[in-house]
Design a protein around this motif. Structure first.
Motif, PDB file in Angstrom:
ATOM      1  N   ARG A 100       0.800  -1.213   0.000  1.00 29.28           N
ATOM      2  CA  ARG A 100       0.000   0.000   0.000  1.00 29.28           C
ATOM      3  C   ARG A 100       0.836   1.267   0.000  1.00 29.28           C
ATOM      4  O   ARG A 100       0.282   2.349  -0.167  1.00 29.28           O
ATOM      5  CB  ARG A 100      -0.928  -0.006   1.217  1.00 29.28           C
ATOM      6  CG  ARG A 100      -2.057  -1.019   1.079  1.00 29.28           C
ATOM      7  CD  ARG A 100      -3.001  -0.933   2.257  1.00 29.28           C
ATOM      8  NE  ARG A 100      -3.650   0.353   2.383  1.00 29.28           N
ATOM      9  CZ  ARG A 100      -4.732   0.716   1.702  1.00 29.28           C
ATOM     10  NH1 ARG A 100      -5.233  -0.093   0.795  1.00 29.28           N
ATOM     11  NH2 ARG A 100      -5.286   1.887   1.895  1.00 29.28           N
TER      12      ARG A 100
ATOM     13  N   THR B  31      -3.025  -1.090  -9.133  1.00 28.03           N
ATOM     14  CA  THR B  31      -2.485   0.126  -8.523  1.00 28.03           C
ATOM     15  C   THR B  31      -1.919   1.045  -9.590  1.00 28.03           C
ATOM     16  O   THR B  31      -1.192   0.609 -10.488  1.00 28.03           O
ATOM     17  CB  THR B  31      -1.391  -0.215  -7.505  1.00 28.03           C
ATOM     18  OG1 THR B  31      -1.888  -1.199  -6.596  1.00 28.03           O
ATOM     19  CG2 THR B  31      -0.986   1.016  -6.711  1.00 28.03           C
ATOM     20  N   PHE B  49      -3.660   5.341  -6.607  1.00 29.43           N
ATOM     21  CA  PHE B  49      -4.975   4.707  -6.676  1.00 29.43           C
ATOM     22  C   PHE B  49      -4.838   3.193  -6.502  1.00 29.43           C
ATOM     23  O   PHE B  49      -3.890   2.582  -6.989  1.00 29.43           O
ATOM     24  CB  PHE B  49      -5.635   4.940  -8.041  1.00 29.43           C
ATOM     25  CG  PHE B  49      -6.031   6.348  -8.328  1.00 29.43           C
ATOM     26  CD1 PHE B  49      -5.197   7.182  -9.056  1.00 29.43           C
ATOM     27  CD2 PHE B  49      -7.258   6.850  -7.911  1.00 29.43           C
ATOM     28  CE1 PHE B  49      -5.570   8.477  -9.352  1.00 29.43           C
ATOM     29  CE2 PHE B  49      -7.648   8.141  -8.204  1.00 29.43           C
ATOM     30  CZ  PHE B  49      -6.794   8.958  -8.923  1.00 29.43           C
ATOM     31  N   GLN B  50      -5.810   2.594  -5.826  1.00 24.65           N
ATOM     32  CA  GLN B  50      -5.968   1.149  -5.805  1.00 24.65           C
ATOM     33  C   GLN B  50      -7.335   0.904  -6.425  1.00 24.65           C
ATOM     34  O   GLN B  50      -8.360   1.274  -5.835  1.00 24.65           O
ATOM     35  CB  GLN B  50      -5.908   0.602  -4.375  1.00 24.65           C
ATOM     36  CG  GLN B  50      -6.041  -0.897  -4.268  1.00 24.65           C
ATOM     37  CD  GLN B  50      -4.745  -1.618  -4.567  1.00 24.65           C
ATOM     38  OE1 GLN B  50      -3.684  -1.000  -4.608  1.00 24.65           O
ATOM     39  NE2 GLN B  50      -4.820  -2.913  -4.761  1.00 24.65           N
ATOM     40  N   ASN B  51      -7.349   0.298  -7.620  1.00 24.41           N
ATOM     41  CA  ASN B  51      -8.568   0.230  -8.427  1.00 24.41           C
ATOM     42  C   ASN B  51      -9.079   1.665  -8.625  1.00 24.41           C
ATOM     43  O   ASN B  51      -8.329   2.498  -9.104  1.00 24.41           O
ATOM     44  CB  ASN B  51      -9.580  -0.704  -7.789  1.00 24.41           C
ATOM     45  CG  ASN B  51      -9.046  -2.134  -7.770  1.00 24.41           C
ATOM     46  OD1 ASN B  51      -8.604  -2.663  -8.795  1.00 24.41           O
ATOM     47  ND2 ASN B  51      -9.042  -2.756  -6.599  1.00 24.41           N
ATOM     48  N   ASN B  52     -10.298   1.990  -8.242  1.00 20.56           N
ATOM     49  CA  ASN B  52     -10.753   3.363  -8.451  1.00 20.56           C
ATOM     50  C   ASN B  52     -10.773   4.175  -7.162  1.00 20.56           C
ATOM     51  O   ASN B  52     -11.328   5.281  -7.129  1.00 20.56           O
ATOM     52  CB  ASN B  52     -12.119   3.374  -9.120  1.00 20.56           C
ATOM     53  CG  ASN B  52     -13.174   2.675  -8.280  1.00 20.56           C
ATOM     54  OD1 ASN B  52     -12.846   2.003  -7.312  1.00 20.56           O
ATOM     55  ND2 ASN B  52     -14.428   2.825  -8.643  1.00 20.56           N
ATOM     56  N   GLY B  53     -10.141   3.658  -6.106  1.00 23.17           N
ATOM     57  CA  GLY B  53     -10.087   4.366  -4.840  1.00 23.17           C
ATOM     58  C   GLY B  53      -8.723   5.001  -4.599  1.00 23.17           C
ATOM     59  O   GLY B  53      -7.706   4.463  -5.010  1.00 23.17           O
ATOM     60  N   VAL B  54      -8.741   6.164  -3.918  1.00 21.78           N
ATOM     61  CA  VAL B  54      -7.504   6.870  -3.599  1.00 21.78           C
ATOM     62  C   VAL B  54      -6.870   6.279  -2.343  1.00 21.78           C
ATOM     63  O   VAL B  54      -7.521   6.182  -1.308  1.00 21.78           O
ATOM     64  CB  VAL B  54      -7.768   8.369  -3.396  1.00 21.78           C
ATOM     65  CG1 VAL B  54      -6.480   9.077  -2.954  1.00 21.78           C
ATOM     66  CG2 VAL B  54      -8.303   8.999  -4.673  1.00 21.78           C
ATOM     67  N   VAL B  55      -5.589   5.884  -2.461  1.00 21.82           N
ATOM     68  CA  VAL B  55      -4.855   5.351  -1.317  1.00 21.82           C
ATOM     69  C   VAL B  55      -4.069   6.459  -0.628  1.00 21.82           C
ATOM     70  O   VAL B  55      -4.021   6.530   0.598  1.00 21.82           O
ATOM     71  CB  VAL B  55      -3.905   4.227  -1.754  1.00 21.82           C
ATOM     72  CG1 VAL B  55      -3.026   3.765  -0.592  1.00 21.82           C
ATOM     73  CG2 VAL B  55      -4.678   3.055  -2.357  1.00 21.82           C
ATOM     74  N   GLU B  68      -8.458  11.455 -11.299  1.00 23.79           N
ATOM     75  CA  GLU B  68      -9.532  10.481 -11.149  1.00 23.79           C
ATOM     76  C   GLU B  68      -9.197   9.208 -11.899  1.00 23.79           C
ATOM     77  O   GLU B  68      -8.398   9.209 -12.843  1.00 23.79           O
ATOM     78  CB  GLU B  68     -10.868  11.051 -11.636  1.00 23.79           C
ATOM     79  CG  GLU B  68     -10.865  11.489 -13.081  1.00 23.79           C
ATOM     80  CD  GLU B  68     -12.174  12.146 -13.478  1.00 23.79           C
ATOM     81  OE1 GLU B  68     -12.968  12.518 -12.593  1.00 23.79           O
ATOM     82  OE2 GLU B  68     -12.420  12.275 -14.692  1.00 23.79           O
ATOM     83  N   GLY B  72     -11.501   2.355 -12.605  1.00 22.47           N
ATOM     84  CA  GLY B  72     -10.421   1.503 -12.126  1.00 22.47           C
ATOM     85  C   GLY B  72      -9.427   1.107 -13.195  1.00 22.47           C
ATOM     86  O   GLY B  72      -8.641   0.188 -12.977  1.00 22.47           O
TER      87      GLY B  72
END
Lengths: 115, 113
Positions: A100, B31, B49-55, B68, B72
């Motif tokens: 991560r 990623t 990004f991890q898929n369509n989410g912000v890490v 954006e 994903g």
């Protein structure tokens, strides 16, 4: 926080001589360590990585790097330099487990190999 | 396998104008990263990004930068309005989960006049 230091802006070496490009790191916990190379007008290319196991890791184009936990170093080496090795080299670190956390890069070292 | 595609390769704009960069990662890489590389410096993370989410977007200047990754896959990085100090190469990278190898695109070089 994680960080990488590359103390030399430029390293000059004659073709056929051994080369070393230095890197030290700071990270909480165990490190995952990487070397990337950048040729002019190109993106970064992966050379090698240390995740776990043998402290000496071998990578592409005859390069190798040695992980030294006590000195928090991960120096890049090659026994015999080629003119074609001339490029910009970046050391990078991420905290283990690596999934991560993004890589943090050093400022880069320009390697110049003279014929 | 096809690499990471980025466009445009080069862009010149006036300050206060807007610009958008596009990235298509390697198929199956969950990623995606955007890095900014200013001349003479190492790449600096803007957003992950991890898929369509912000890490991680802790270093993204959110007053002018946005990114954006809606489905994903592809991603867009926008700068509005641009400042002189945004002149840099914007690098996109993707990573297969667990592989610990980032694959970079060739980059998009932005010059702000």
């Amino acid at each position: 926080a994680q960080s990488v230091a590359q103390p030399e802006d430029q390293v000059n070496v004659a073709e056929g001589n051994p080369l070393t490009v230095k890197c030290t790191y700071s990270v909480s916990g165990n490190p995952y360590l990487f070397w990337y190379v950048q040729y002019p007008n190109r993106g970064l290319q992966f050379l090698l990585k240390y995740i776990t196991g043998d402290n000496l890791v071998k990578g592409s184009y005859g390069f190798e790097a040695e992980f030294n936990k006590s000195q928090t170093s991960f120096h890049l080496k090659k026994p015999s330099a080629l003119v074609s090795d001339s490029a910009l080299y970046f050391c990078a670190v991420r905290a283990a487990p690596g999934g991560r956390r993004a890589l943090t890069f050093g400022s880069g070292t320009r390697l110049q190999v003279q014929p | 396998e096809a690499g990471v595609a980025q466009s445009p390769r080069y862009k010149i704009i006036e300050k206060r104008q807007s610009v958008a960069f596009w990235c298509n990662p390697i198929s199956g890489h969950a990623t995606l990263y955007w890095y900014q590389q200013i001349l003479g410096q190492g790449p600096k993370l803007l957003i992950q990004f991890q898929n369509n989410g912000v890490v991680d977007d802790s270093q993204l200047p959110k007053d002018r930068f946005s990114a954006e990754r809606l489905k994903g896959v592809d991603s867009t990085l926008k700068i509005q309005p641009a400042k002189l100090e945004d002149s840099a190469v914007y690098l996109c990278a993707s990573e297969l989960s667990g592989a610990n190898v980032l694959t970079f695109g060739a980059g998009s070089r932005l010059t702000v006049l």
